[in-house]
Design an enzyme around this catalytic site. Structure first.
Site, short mmCIF file in Angstrom:
data_model
loop_
_atom_site.label_atom_id
_atom_site.label_comp_id
_atom_site.label_asym_id
_atom_site.label_seq_id
_atom_site.Cartn_x
_atom_site.Cartn_y
_atom_site.Cartn_z
N HIS A 245 -0.49 -1.11 -7.88
CA HIS A 245 -1.64 -1.47 -7.04
C HIS A 245 -2.17 -2.84 -7.48
O HIS A 245 -2.17 -3.16 -8.67
CB HIS A 245 -2.74 -0.40 -7.16
CG HIS A 245 -3.81 -0.58 -6.13
ND1 HIS A 245 -4.81 -1.51 -6.27
CD2 HIS A 245 -4.02 0.03 -4.93
CE1 HIS A 245 -5.59 -1.46 -5.19
NE2 HIS A 245 -5.14 -0.54 -4.37
N GLU B 196 0.11 -3.96 0.95
CA GLU B 196 -1.34 -4.16 0.93
C GLU B 196 -1.66 -5.62 0.63
O GLU B 196 -1.70 -6.01 -0.55
CB GLU B 196 -1.98 -3.31 -0.17
CG GLU B 196 -1.81 -1.83 0.02
CD GLU B 196 -2.92 -1.06 -0.71
OE1 GLU B 196 -3.62 -0.30 -0.05
OE2 GLU B 196 -3.07 -1.26 -1.92
P1 PGA Z 1 -9.57 -0.14 1.09
O1 PGA Z 1 -8.61 -0.07 -0.20
O2 PGA Z 1 -9.08 0.88 2.08
O3 PGA Z 1 -10.91 0.18 0.55
O4 PGA Z 1 -9.42 -1.53 1.62
C1 PGA Z 1 -7.23 0.00 -0.02
C2 PGA Z 1 -6.55 0.04 -1.37
O5 PGA Z 1 -6.99 -0.61 -2.31
O6 PGA Z 1 -5.54 0.77 -1.53
#
Ligand code: PGA
Length: 255
Positions: free
Chosen positions: A98, A168
């Site tokens: 992440h 992401e």
């Molecule tokens: P968010 O976070 O949905 O609050 O943007 C996504 C993540 O960090 O996996």
């Protein structure tokens, strides 16, 4: 899990503060998620609540995930949690790489060690990739390609069933209120690119990992991202702690 089921993951990050609150949120989510035929829900609480939360549900429609794990199964490592500990205590999934952990200093190489041992231990891995910013020359494509290939170094086809990739873009993750989800056509473009990277590495005949999107997903943009973005699921932060919002997202994904 059938390939057609959408994989919807709630990453609770460093929330909530008490077990009582964690149970309340999980039980609220369970009411909806436990009934859905077309969604595999995964809830990822902080380590300290994993075992208790895992004990609250016995079916298959909801699975429990950890937000990270250590790169070794044995040895003296103060403060660490091993893949075996997760596996033996009701946890099926683990989020690795992440961007918030990469920001703490995790390298692709370190993440690769964790991907390898987690898959070998029988955990399902959600590998996160994402660029910090976009440039006009499209360098971010190369960045994503390298993140994927470095993080999957030494991983053979036989493990792909237990792997999903969450794209992401760091700039779309909601650590500040200004961030917005990426547009679905931009998501689509990146998903196609990621599939190409995986096909080049593993071959066309291989069953591909599920590819997810994460970053400011909410009930309002879920439908469009799932439909137009071409993704197999979603990785959700903030909205995953809100029973009402997360239930709405799950219902949309189910339909
Ligand atoms: P968010 O976070 O949905 O609050 O943007 C996504 C993540 O960090 O996996």
């Amino acid at each position: 899990m059938s390939k057609n089921k959408k994989l919807i993951i709630a990453n609770w990050k460093m929330n909530p503060e008490s077990l009582a609150e964690a149970k309340k949120i999980f039980l609220g989510i369970k009411k909806v998620a436990g009934k859905l035929l077309n969604v595999q829900t995964v809830v990822c609480p902080p380590f300290i609540f994993l075992e208790e939360i895992a004990s609250l549900y016995k079916g298959h429609r909801i699975a429990i995930g950890a937000q990270d794990v250590f790169e070794k199964n044995t040895g003296s490592f103060t403060g660490m949690i091993s893949p075996n500990m997760l596996k033996k205590n009701g946890v099926d999934y683990v989020i690795l790489g992440h961007s918030e952990r990469r920001a703490l200093g995790e390298s692709d190489e370190y993440i690769n060690n964790k991907v390898r041992i987690s898959l070998k231990t029988g955990l399902k891995v959600i590998l996160c990739v994402g660029e910090k910013e976009r440039d006009n020359q499209g360098q971010y494509f190369i960045f994503i390609k390298n993140q994927i290939l470095n993080s999957l170094e030494g991983i053979t086809k036989s493990f792909l069933n237990n792997l999903s990739i969450a794209y992401e873009p760091v700039w779309a993750i909601s650590n500040n209120s200004k961030n917005k989800a990426m547009s679905s056509d931009q998501i689509y473009e990146m998903i196609i690119f990621i599939k190409k990277v995986l096909t080049d590495k593993f071959g066309v005949k291989t069953k591909m990992p599920q590819i997810l999107y994460g970053g400011s997903v909410n009930p309002k943009n879920t439908k469009e991202i799932l439909k137009e973005g071409g993704v197999d699921g979603l990785l959700i932060g903030r909205a995953g702690l809100d029973i009402k919002k997360f239930s709405e997202i799950l219902n949309i994904a189910n339909n």
